[in-house]
Scaffold this motif. Structure first.
Motif, PDB file in Angstrom:
ATOM      1  N   SER A  65       0.838  -1.197   0.000  1.00  9.31           N
ATOM      2  CA  SER A  65       0.000   0.000   0.000  1.00  9.31           C
ATOM      3  C   SER A  65       0.876   1.250   0.000  1.00  9.31           C
ATOM      4  O   SER A  65       2.005   1.241   0.480  1.00  9.31           O
ATOM      5  CB  SER A  65      -0.913   0.014   1.222  1.00  9.31           C
ATOM      6  N   GLY A  66       0.296   2.339  -0.532  1.00  7.75           N
ATOM      7  CA  GLY A  66       1.045   3.576  -0.662  1.00  7.75           C
ATOM      8  C   GLY A  66       1.763   3.631  -1.998  1.00  7.75           C
ATOM      9  O   GLY A  66       1.993   2.605  -2.647  1.00  7.75           O
ATOM     10  N   CYS A  67       2.123   4.840  -2.410  1.00 10.52           N
ATOM     11  CA  CYS A  67       2.811   5.017  -3.697  1.00 10.52           C
ATOM     12  C   CYS A  67       3.399   6.415  -3.768  1.00 10.52           C
ATOM     13  O   CYS A  67       2.779   7.380  -3.318  1.00 10.52           O
ATOM     14  CB  CYS A  67       1.836   4.799  -4.856  1.00 10.52           C
ATOM     15  N   SER A  68       4.572   6.510  -4.347  1.00 10.26           N
ATOM     16  CA  SER A  68       5.220   7.810  -4.491  1.00 10.26           C
ATOM     17  C   SER A  68       4.833   8.526  -5.778  1.00 10.26           C
ATOM     18  O   SER A  68       5.262   9.655  -6.003  1.00 10.26           O
ATOM     19  CB  SER A  68       6.742   7.646  -4.446  1.00 10.26           C
ATOM     20  N   MET A  69       4.014   7.892  -6.613  1.00  8.58           N
ATOM     21  CA  MET A  69       3.622   8.509  -7.880  1.00  8.58           C
ATOM     22  C   MET A  69       2.293   9.257  -7.785  1.00  8.58           C
ATOM     23  O   MET A  69       2.219  10.446  -8.034  1.00  8.58           O
ATOM     24  CB  MET A  69       3.527   7.436  -8.978  1.00  8.58           C
ATOM     25  N   GLY A  70       1.216   8.543  -7.468  1.00 10.95           N
ATOM     26  CA  GLY A  70      -0.088   9.183  -7.378  1.00 10.95           C
ATOM     27  C   GLY A  70      -0.676   9.559  -8.723  1.00 10.95           C
ATOM     28  O   GLY A  70      -1.259  10.642  -8.870  1.00 10.95           O
ATOM     29  N   CYS A  71      -0.567   8.679  -9.714  1.00 12.49           N
ATOM     30  CA  CYS A  71      -1.122   8.949 -11.043  1.00 12.49           C
ATOM     31  C   CYS A  71      -2.649   9.078 -10.957  1.00 12.49           C
ATOM     32  O   CYS A  71      -3.303   8.289 -10.274  1.00 12.49           O
ATOM     33  CB  CYS A  71      -0.761   7.826 -12.008  1.00 12.49           C
ATOM     34  N   VAL A  72      -3.201  10.045 -11.665  1.00 13.37           N
ATOM     35  CA  VAL A  72      -4.639  10.303 -11.559  1.00 13.37           C
ATOM     36  C   VAL A  72      -5.468   9.147 -12.087  1.00 13.37           C
ATOM     37  O   VAL A  72      -6.624   8.977 -11.690  1.00 13.37           O
ATOM     38  CB  VAL A  72      -5.030  11.605 -12.298  1.00 13.37           C
ATOM     39  N   TYR A  73      -4.892   8.323 -12.953  1.00  8.86           N
ATOM     40  CA  TYR A  73      -5.635   7.232 -13.593  1.00  8.86           C
ATOM     41  C   TYR A  73      -5.303   5.874 -12.982  1.00  8.86           C
ATOM     42  O   TYR A  73      -5.657   4.833 -13.544  1.00  8.86           O
ATOM     43  CB  TYR A  73      -5.304   7.182 -15.087  1.00  8.86           C
ATOM     44  N   CYS A  74      -4.655   5.846 -11.835  1.00  9.55           N
ATOM     45  CA  CYS A  74      -4.118   4.610 -11.270  1.00  9.55           C
ATOM     46  C   CYS A  74      -5.132   3.482 -11.244  1.00  9.55           C
ATOM     47  O   CYS A  74      -6.250   3.639 -10.749  1.00  9.55           O
ATOM     48  CB  CYS A  74      -3.608   4.875  -9.860  1.00  9.55           C
ATOM     49  N   GLN A  75      -4.720   2.314 -11.738  1.00  9.77           N
ATOM     50  CA  GLN A  75      -5.588   1.150 -11.773  1.00  9.77           C
ATOM     51  C   GLN A  75      -5.715   0.488 -10.393  1.00  9.77           C
ATOM     52  O   GLN A  75      -6.663  -0.242 -10.138  1.00  9.77           O
ATOM     53  CB  GLN A  75      -5.055   0.118 -12.775  1.00  9.77           C
ATOM     54  N   ASN A  76      -4.741   0.750  -9.539  1.00  9.03           N
ATOM     55  CA  ASN A  76      -4.758   0.204  -8.181  1.00  9.03           C
ATOM     56  C   ASN A  76      -4.973   1.340  -7.174  1.00  9.03           C
ATOM     57  O   ASN A  76      -4.287   1.444  -6.162  1.00  9.03           O
ATOM     58  CB  ASN A  76      -3.452  -0.527  -7.868  1.00  9.03           C
ATOM     59  N   ASN A  77      -5.932   2.186  -7.468  1.00  7.70           N
ATOM     60  CA  ASN A  77      -6.087   3.437  -6.743  1.00  7.70           C
ATOM     61  C   ASN A  77      -6.266   3.255  -5.240  1.00  7.70           C
ATOM     62  O   ASN A  77      -5.717   4.016  -4.440  1.00  7.70           O
ATOM     63  CB  ASN A  77      -7.278   4.209  -7.318  1.00  7.70           C
ATOM     64  N   LEU A 250     -11.172   4.486 -14.946  1.00  2.54           N
ATOM     65  CA  LEU A 250     -11.908   4.311 -13.709  1.00  2.54           C
ATOM     66  C   LEU A 250     -12.597   5.631 -13.330  1.00  2.54           C
ATOM     67  O   LEU A 250     -12.289   6.682 -13.906  1.00  2.54           O
ATOM     68  CB  LEU A 250     -10.958   3.837 -12.608  1.00  2.54           C
ATOM     69  N   PRO A 251     -13.520   5.603 -12.368  1.00  2.00           N
ATOM     70  CA  PRO A 251     -14.314   6.804 -12.068  1.00  2.00           C
ATOM     71  C   PRO A 251     -13.508   8.061 -11.773  1.00  2.00           C
ATOM     72  O   PRO A 251     -13.957   9.171 -12.085  1.00  2.00           O
ATOM     73  CB  PRO A 251     -15.128   6.370 -10.842  1.00  2.00           C
ATOM     74  N   GLN A 252     -12.311   7.912 -11.207  1.00  4.40           N
ATOM     75  CA  GLN A 252     -11.556   9.103 -10.821  1.00  4.40           C
ATOM     76  C   GLN A 252     -11.027   9.914 -12.001  1.00  4.40           C
ATOM     77  O   GLN A 252     -10.530  11.019 -11.815  1.00  4.40           O
ATOM     78  CB  GLN A 252     -10.395   8.741  -9.882  1.00  4.40           C
ATOM     79  N   VAL A 253     -11.139   9.391 -13.240  1.00  2.14           N
ATOM     80  CA  VAL A 253     -10.636  10.169 -14.387  1.00  2.14           C
ATOM     81  C   VAL A 253     -11.725  10.966 -15.089  1.00  2.14           C
ATOM     82  O   VAL A 253     -11.474  11.543 -16.150  1.00  2.14           O
ATOM     83  CB  VAL A 253      -9.919   9.269 -15.418  1.00  2.14           C
ATOM     84  N   GLU A 254     -12.898  11.032 -14.511  1.00  2.00           N
ATOM     85  CA  GLU A 254     -13.990  11.764 -15.162  1.00  2.00           C
ATOM     86  C   GLU A 254     -13.647  13.227 -15.387  1.00  2.00           C
ATOM     87  O   GLU A 254     -14.121  13.855 -16.331  1.00  2.00           O
ATOM     88  CB  GLU A 254     -15.269  11.632 -14.336  1.00  2.00           C
ATOM     89  N   GLN A 255     -12.794  13.793 -14.538  1.00  2.00           N
ATOM     90  CA  GLN A 255     -12.389  15.188 -14.715  1.00  2.00           C
ATOM     91  C   GLN A 255     -11.291  15.347 -15.774  1.00  2.00           C
ATOM     92  O   GLN A 255     -10.840  16.455 -16.032  1.00  2.00           O
ATOM     93  CB  GLN A 255     -11.924  15.767 -13.392  1.00  2.00           C
ATOM     94  N   TYR A 256     -10.862  14.219 -16.322  1.00  2.00           N
ATOM     95  CA  TYR A 256      -9.895  14.223 -17.426  1.00  2.00           C
ATOM     96  C   TYR A 256     -10.547  13.523 -18.609  1.00  2.00           C
ATOM     97  O   TYR A 256     -10.255  12.351 -18.888  1.00  2.00           O
ATOM     98  CB  TYR A 256      -8.607  13.503 -17.025  1.00  2.00           C
ATOM     99  N   PRO A 257     -11.434  14.198 -19.317  1.00  2.00           N
ATOM    100  CA  PRO A 257     -12.226  13.531 -20.359  1.00  2.00           C
ATOM    101  C   PRO A 257     -11.386  12.855 -21.425  1.00  2.00           C
ATOM    102  O   PRO A 257     -11.801  11.843 -22.005  1.00  2.00           O
ATOM    103  CB  PRO A 257     -13.071  14.667 -20.941  1.00  2.00           C
ATOM    104  N   GLU A 258     -10.192  13.352 -21.677  1.00  6.75           N
ATOM    105  CA  GLU A 258      -9.324  12.745 -22.692  1.00  6.75           C
ATOM    106  C   GLU A 258      -8.872  11.347 -22.280  1.00  6.75           C
ATOM    107  O   GLU A 258      -8.493  10.540 -23.132  1.00  6.75           O
ATOM    108  CB  GLU A 258      -8.117  13.643 -22.983  1.00  6.75           C
ATOM    109  N   LEU A 259      -8.901  11.068 -20.973  1.00  2.76           N
ATOM    110  CA  LEU A 259      -8.502   9.754 -20.481  1.00  2.76           C
ATOM    111  C   LEU A 259      -9.688   8.836 -20.216  1.00  2.76           C
ATOM    112  O   LEU A 259      -9.505   7.680 -19.836  1.00  2.76           O
ATOM    113  CB  LEU A 259      -7.710   9.904 -19.175  1.00  2.76           C
ATOM    114  N   ASN A 260     -10.889   9.344 -20.437  1.00  4.29           N
ATOM    115  CA  ASN A 260     -12.093   8.592 -20.055  1.00  4.29           C
ATOM    116  C   ASN A 260     -12.554   7.647 -21.165  1.00  4.29           C
ATOM    117  O   ASN A 260     -13.736   7.607 -21.528  1.00  4.29           O
ATOM    118  CB  ASN A 260     -13.210   9.560 -19.669  1.00  4.29           C
TER     119      ASN A 260
END
Length: 304
Positions: A65-77, A250-260
């Motif tokens: 658990s935990g991560c130093s990246m924090g990518c907005v599209y993370c599959q293991n959010n 995943l749901p957290q990328v809704e604010q990034y429509p290009e990634l949705n």
């Protein structure tokens, strides 16, 4: 560096390129969202890695658990944000390694391990003394400090880093690290220096080497091509390149429509064709419906 000195690195922590200097050893949470306490969300045989990592028996994956990246599209959010997982001791971690070996794992696969390097080194040392013989796979974002990787020399057999971005603008937008390429290119070079040319056993399992993964993002085909070109021109056949199409919005990328959206088959085919034209021979591609949530395991503390 001795184990005790390595553990002291968790105070004023600069293990990862974020250099947040959190006193994780005294309970402060770092950029990685965790203290020094080991938190593991899953430890089980995993069948969805590259064929030379999973094989038929599976890879003995330990999801930290935990991560130093924090990518907005993370599959293991959930685990990246430290919202899942169980606190364990270093002794328990060493036992998990041995239990995975007993289950027939081809290797021990450390997933997102960067922020726990000192504890992992100690855990592997304990497990080796108790009979652990499997190769150790370091499965990371690629955003690693060379100085931290140097601590792992002689411990890691296979490096499995991501190479996410060439463009500093894209890296900044989605992972808040405009220096991603600069850092990761040096990290991969250090990984190659440590383990050298790939080696396989009689069953085709990788025993030593580097596999660089690139997850293709929708709309960023040119950046993906630049990464493939860089990797091949820099490392040639010394590294394997794994071109992944399993990006899942995943749901957290809704604010990034290009990634949705998922990438199209046409986009992926164009990237694979480009890799072949560039000269890449040592590589892996994904076929069929791989962009499914079934590739995202349940983080329910199995095996922990």
């Amino acid at each position: 560096m001795g184990v005790r000195r390595i553990m002291n690195l968790l105070s004023n922590c600069t293990l990862c390129p974020r250099n947040c200097k959190a006193d994780r050893g005294n309970g402060q949470v770092g950029y990685c969202k965790v203290t020094e306490e080991l938190v593991v969300a899953r430890a089980a045989l995993h069948m969805w890695e590259e064929p030379c990592i999973s094989g038929e028996a599976g890879s003995g994956t330990v999801f930290f658990s935990g991560c130093s990246m924090g990518c907005v599209y993370c599959q293991n959010n959930n685990i990246a944000a430290a919202r899942a997982g169980k606190k364990i001791t270093i002794q328990r971690l060493s036992e998990i390694f041995l239990e995975l070996q007993e289950k027939g794992a081809n290797n021990i696969n450390l997933v997102t391990p960067s922020h726990y390097v000192p504890q992992i080194i100690k855990g592997i040392s304990i497990a080796r003394e108790s009979g652990l013989t499997l190769p150790i796979v370091y499965n990371s974002s690629g955003y690693e400090k060379v100085e931290t990787l140097e601590l792992l020399e002689g411990t890691i057999s296979v490096y499995l880093p991501d190479f996410k971005y060439m463009s500093s603008d894209i890296a900044k937008k989605y992972s808040n690290c405009s220096n991603y390429f600069e850092v990761t290119s040096k990290a991969v070079a250090e990984m190659v220096r440590q383990v050298g040319e790939p080696e396989f056993d009689q069953l085709g399992m990788m025993k030593k080497g580097v596999i660089v993964r690139h997850l293709t993002l929708p709309g960023y085909l040119e950046d993906s091509k630049n990464i493939i070109k860089y990797l091949y021109e820099t490392f040639g056949d010394t590294v394997y390149i794994s071109i992944m199409n399993q990006y899942t919005p995943l749901p957290q990328v809704e604010q990034y429509p290009e990634l949705n959206r998922k990438i199209t088959q046409e986009e992926y085919d164009e990237l694979v064709d480009y890799a072949i034209e560039t000269g890449v021979e040592n590589g892996f591609i994904q076929e069929g419906e791989t962009a499914l949530e079934s590739f995202i395991p349940e983080f329910n503390n199995e095996g922990v």
